[in-house]
Design a protein around this motif. Structure first.
Motif, PDB file in Angstrom:
ATOM      1  N   TYR A 152      33.806  26.936  54.216  1.00 52.04           N
ATOM      2  CA  TYR A 152      33.379  27.828  53.168  1.00 52.04           C
ATOM      3  C   TYR A 152      33.867  29.263  52.998  1.00 52.04           C
ATOM      4  O   TYR A 152      34.375  29.651  51.909  1.00 52.04           O
ATOM      5  N   SER A 153      33.999  30.034  53.894  1.00 50.53           N
ATOM      6  CA  SER A 153      34.728  31.259  54.110  1.00 50.53           C
ATOM      7  C   SER A 153      36.231  30.972  53.637  1.00 50.53           C
ATOM      8  O   SER A 153      36.542  31.909  52.839  1.00 50.53           O
ATOM      9  N   LEU A 154      37.108  29.846  54.185  1.00 51.03           N
ATOM     10  CA  LEU A 154      38.214  29.768  53.744  1.00 51.03           C
ATOM     11  C   LEU A 154      38.447  29.528  52.435  1.00 51.03           C
ATOM     12  O   LEU A 154      39.481  30.238  51.717  1.00 51.03           O
ATOM     13  N   ARG A 155      37.729  28.473  51.940  1.00 55.44           N
ATOM     14  CA  ARG A 155      37.696  28.325  50.526  1.00 55.44           C
ATOM     15  C   ARG A 155      37.282  29.429  49.741  1.00 55.44           C
ATOM     16  O   ARG A 155      38.203  29.649  48.600  1.00 55.44           O
ATOM     17  N   ARG A 156      36.339  30.177  49.911  1.00 61.65           N
ATOM     18  CA  ARG A 156      35.878  31.387  49.061  1.00 61.65           C
ATOM     19  C   ARG A 156      37.047  32.227  49.129  1.00 61.65           C
ATOM     20  O   ARG A 156      37.369  32.890  47.972  1.00 61.65           O
ATOM     21  N   GLY A 157      37.572  32.867  50.251  1.00 63.37           N
ATOM     22  CA  GLY A 157      38.467  33.633  50.321  1.00 63.37           C
ATOM     23  C   GLY A 157      39.792  33.390  49.483  1.00 63.37           C
ATOM     24  O   GLY A 157      40.301  34.294  48.968  1.00 63.37           O
ATOM     25  N   SER A 158      40.123  31.915  49.504  1.00 61.00           N
ATOM     26  CA  SER A 158      41.267  31.775  48.661  1.00 61.00           C
ATOM     27  C   SER A 158      41.014  31.904  47.167  1.00 61.00           C
ATOM     28  O   SER A 158      42.096  32.440  46.493  1.00 61.00           O
ATOM     29  N   ILE A 159      40.006  31.763  46.478  1.00 60.68           N
ATOM     30  CA  ILE A 159      39.752  31.942  45.243  1.00 60.68           C
ATOM     31  C   ILE A 159      39.375  33.558  44.886  1.00 60.68           C
ATOM     32  O   ILE A 159      40.177  34.037  44.069  1.00 60.68           O
ATOM     33  N   VAL A 160      38.895  34.166  45.871  1.00 57.83           N
ATOM     34  CA  VAL A 160      38.665  35.834  45.932  1.00 57.83           C
ATOM     35  C   VAL A 160      40.208  36.504  45.642  1.00 57.83           C
ATOM     36  O   VAL A 160      40.327  37.256  44.996  1.00 57.83           O
ATOM     37  N   SER A 161      41.058  36.001  46.690  1.00 55.50           N
ATOM     38  CA  SER A 161      42.038  36.576  46.674  1.00 55.50           C
ATOM     39  C   SER A 161      43.493  36.060  45.760  1.00 55.50           C
ATOM     40  O   SER A 161      44.565  36.725  45.768  1.00 55.50           O
ATOM     41  N   ASN A 162      43.068  35.156  44.999  1.00 53.90           N
ATOM     42  CA  ASN A 162      44.056  34.607  43.925  1.00 53.90           C
ATOM     43  C   ASN A 162      44.332  35.774  42.881  1.00 53.90           C
ATOM     44  O   ASN A 162      43.709  35.884  41.993  1.00 53.90           O
ATOM     45  N   ASN A 163      45.711  36.045  42.963  1.00 49.11           N
ATOM     46  CA  ASN A 163      45.895  37.333  41.946  1.00 49.11           C
ATOM     47  C   ASN A 163      46.243  36.953  40.532  1.00 49.11           C
ATOM     48  O   ASN A 163      46.478  37.771  39.798  1.00 49.11           O
ATOM     49  N   GLU A 164      46.162  35.393  40.316  1.00 49.74           N
ATOM     50  CA  GLU A 164      46.438  35.060  38.889  1.00 49.74           C
ATOM     51  C   GLU A 164      45.335  34.680  38.174  1.00 49.74           C
ATOM     52  O   GLU A 164      45.701  34.641  37.055  1.00 49.74           O
ATOM     53  N   LEU A 165      44.201  35.083  38.742  1.00 46.18           N
ATOM     54  CA  LEU A 165      42.950  34.739  38.000  1.00 46.18           C
ATOM     55  C   LEU A 165      42.242  35.931  37.800  1.00 46.18           C
ATOM     56  O   LEU A 165      42.190  37.088  38.256  1.00 46.18           O
ATOM     57  N   TYR A 166      41.536  35.920  36.617  1.00 45.28           N
ATOM     58  CA  TYR A 166      40.855  37.012  36.169  1.00 45.28           C
ATOM     59  C   TYR A 166      39.358  36.930  36.928  1.00 45.28           C
ATOM     60  O   TYR A 166      39.074  35.900  37.371  1.00 45.28           O
ATOM     61  N   GLY A 167      38.345  38.041  36.761  1.00 46.82           N
ATOM     62  CA  GLY A 167      37.177  37.934  37.416  1.00 46.82           C
ATOM     63  C   GLY A 167      36.351  36.769  37.190  1.00 46.82           C
ATOM     64  O   GLY A 167      35.866  36.051  37.892  1.00 46.82           O
ATOM     65  N   VAL A 168      36.090  36.466  35.855  1.00 45.00           N
ATOM     66  CA  VAL A 168      35.497  35.533  35.269  1.00 45.00           C
ATOM     67  C   VAL A 168      35.618  34.274  35.788  1.00 45.00           C
ATOM     68  O   VAL A 168      34.991  33.331  36.024  1.00 45.00           O
ATOM     69  N   GLU A 169      37.148  33.988  35.622  1.00 45.43           N
ATOM     70  CA  GLU A 169      37.549  32.609  36.014  1.00 45.43           C
ATOM     71  C   GLU A 169      37.120  32.383  37.881  1.00 45.43           C
ATOM     72  O   GLU A 169      36.795  31.236  38.068  1.00 45.43           O
ATOM     73  N   LYS A 170      37.422  33.573  38.322  1.00 39.64           N
ATOM     74  CA  LYS A 170      37.152  33.434  39.935  1.00 39.64           C
ATOM     75  C   LYS A 170      35.404  33.109  40.052  1.00 39.64           C
ATOM     76  O   LYS A 170      35.031  32.467  40.987  1.00 39.64           O
ATOM     77  N   GLU A 171      34.826  34.012  39.378  1.00 38.34           N
ATOM     78  CA  GLU A 171      33.353  33.801  39.469  1.00 38.34           C
ATOM     79  C   GLU A 171      32.800  32.092  39.293  1.00 38.34           C
ATOM     80  O   GLU A 171      32.224  31.703  39.766  1.00 38.34           O
ATOM     81  N   LYS A 226      42.592  42.062  39.265  1.00 38.46           N
ATOM     82  CA  LYS A 226      43.511  41.751  38.047  1.00 38.46           C
ATOM     83  C   LYS A 226      43.138  42.324  36.652  1.00 38.46           C
ATOM     84  O   LYS A 226      43.864  43.136  36.154  1.00 38.46           O
ATOM     85  N   ASP A 227      41.402  42.416  36.533  1.00 36.28           N
ATOM     86  CA  ASP A 227      40.970  42.979  35.409  1.00 36.28           C
ATOM     87  C   ASP A 227      40.993  44.539  35.605  1.00 36.28           C
ATOM     88  O   ASP A 227      41.346  45.190  34.626  1.00 36.28           O
ATOM     89  N   LEU A 228      40.733  44.996  36.595  1.00 33.68           N
ATOM     90  CA  LEU A 228      40.913  46.439  37.022  1.00 33.68           C
ATOM     91  C   LEU A 228      42.071  47.048  36.570  1.00 33.68           C
ATOM     92  O   LEU A 228      42.498  47.916  36.235  1.00 33.68           O
ATOM     93  N   ASN A 229      43.319  46.448  37.274  1.00 32.16           N
ATOM     94  CA  ASN A 229      44.704  46.862  37.216  1.00 32.16           C
ATOM     95  C   ASN A 229      45.294  46.933  35.832  1.00 32.16           C
ATOM     96  O   ASN A 229      46.073  47.429  35.690  1.00 32.16           O
ATOM     97  N   GLU A 230      44.611  45.790  35.047  1.00 29.32           N
ATOM     98  CA  GLU A 230      45.246  45.865  33.699  1.00 29.32           C
ATOM     99  C   GLU A 230      44.512  46.822  32.569  1.00 29.32           C
ATOM    100  O   GLU A 230      44.712  46.569  31.266  1.00 29.32           O
ATOM    101  N   MET A 231      43.328  47.338  33.128  1.00 31.54           N
ATOM    102  CA  MET A 231      42.735  48.422  32.052  1.00 31.54           C
ATOM    103  C   MET A 231      43.405  49.422  31.459  1.00 31.54           C
ATOM    104  O   MET A 231      44.231  49.915  32.393  1.00 31.54           O
ATOM    105  N   GLY A 232      43.282  49.783  30.414  1.00 30.49           N
ATOM    106  CA  GLY A 232      43.986  50.734  29.744  1.00 30.49           C
ATOM    107  C   GLY A 232      44.033  52.252  30.240  1.00 30.49           C
ATOM    108  O   GLY A 232      45.009  52.915  29.978  1.00 30.49           O
TER     109      GLY A 232
END
Length: 356
Positions: A196-215, A252-258
């Motif tokens: 579970y930790s590995l699978r969760r970490g893979s989702i959390v660290s995916n830089n191509e996804l936005y927060g809602v997608e990861k959630e 990703k969301d935070l980095n793209e904020m205006g």
């Protein structure tokens, strides 16, 4: 019926068979998606048992719920294969076995180790119980030894899929040696937590996804793997770790904020989800201090650059002016700043030397 129509019907028949077969195959693949899932009987209480720090020294393990008793054998099973794993609390048995393994790890050989374990068991429990626990422990130990020999053959994993595949092979090896009931009873919670930790970490660290997608992906993962809800599953994390994970989920969301102000507002919103009002106040104080230090250093760098660029000052004058500048901007922290500067200049000299 013409030959052409017969040919079309034959092709359609073949396609239906292929599609049906693919559906069965897909269903089987989905069923085997996880090493352990929500239907395996492993709960968060098992993980909590793994995390507990317990002093087994000199204690009869039956006081911890660990017994060597054997149930009435199920049909087709021998008594040894029907061991009662402490009413299903396998993680506690595993912790006890590792305690024994560690307690006598200085023995010069396997026979010596087993002899010491036997002497210890007979000193803390009745002989008939010691015999049963010892027999189970010996089986566990043999599996550990054989796995240590075998594990190099599984290769060194590099990707998530390879790591999970190796984890699955390790558990399959244990199942082959110990039987599925014993292997999953002992190691299931540990393997599931790791998976579970590995699978969760893979989702959390995916830089191509936005927060809602990861959630959404995390919700699906948790629903697939655990009977408990997401809040219960994440209850083992500290508030700070939850907060740090939240920042990574929305990186990703935070980095793209205006603007920086918008980013700070979002971070403040996340903090309110995890921290008390007192903690929030302390964090705000830290933020203000860091911001002030950054502004001071930025101003200092500008003045430092002017001094270093001055053609009217000697090297000695420049050094004295910079020391005075450091005292002015950093006050009681000036000595610490000087040490950081020395380390920074030393690193620059080394990089310049070896980049030639």
């Amino acid at each position: 019926m013409t030959f052409q129509k017969k040919k079309v019907l034959a092709i359609l028949g073949i396609l239906i068979i292929i599609i049906a077969g693919a559906g069965v195959l897909l269903k089987k693949r989905n069923a085997g998606k996880y090493i352990f899932d929500k239907d395996d009987g492993i709960s968060m209480s098992d993980l909590n048992s793994l995390r507990q720090k317990i002093d087994f020294e000199g204690v009869d393990p039956s006081q911890m719920g660990i017994t060597g008793k054997v149930n009435q054998p199920e049909h087709g099973k021998s008594e040894k294969e029907s061991s009662d794993w402490s009413d299903g609390r396998g993680p506690m048995v595993l912790k006890y076995f590792r305690f024994l393994q560690s307690k006598y790890n200085s023995a010069t050989n396997l026979a010596g180790h087993c002899s010491e374990v036997w002497k210890y068991l007979i000193s803390v429990m009745p002989q008939n119980e010691a015999e049963r626990i010892y027999a189970i422990y010996k089986k566990y130990l043999d599996c550990e030894i054989e796995l240590a020999k075998k594990i190099s053959e599984f290769g060194q994993p590099k990707t998530l899929d390879e790591i999970l595949d190796r984890l699955s092979k390790v558990q399959d090896f244990r199942r082959n040696m110990l039987g599925e009931e014993m292997a999953d009873g002992l190691y299931g919670a540990e393997i599931k937590a790791r998976e579970y930790s590995l699978r969760r970490g893979s989702i959390v660290s995916n830089n191509e996804l936005y927060g809602v997608e990861k959630e959404n992906s995390l919700k699906e993962l948790t629903s697939d793997m655990w009977e408990e809800n997401a809040e219960q599953v994440q209850s083992i994390q500290t508030p700070y770790n939850k907060y740090r994970e939240k920042l990574e989920i929305y990186s990703k969301d935070l980095n793209e904020m205006g603007s920086e102000e918008e980013r700070e507002e979002k971070i403040a919103e996340f903090r309110q989800q995890f921290f008390s009002s007192d903690t929030l106040a302390r964090l705000e104080d830290i933020d203000r201090q860091i911001k002030s230090e950054k502004e001071s250093e930025s101003q200092y760098r500008e003045k430092e650059a002017e001094i270093m660029a001055s053609a009217n000052l000697s090297e000695k004058d420049k050094k004295e002016a910079i020391e005075s500048l450091q005292t002015r901007y950093f006050r009681e922290e000036s000595e610490a700043f000087k040490r950081r500067e020395e380390i920074r200049h030393g690193g620059e000299e080394i990089r310049a030397k070896y980049s030639r």
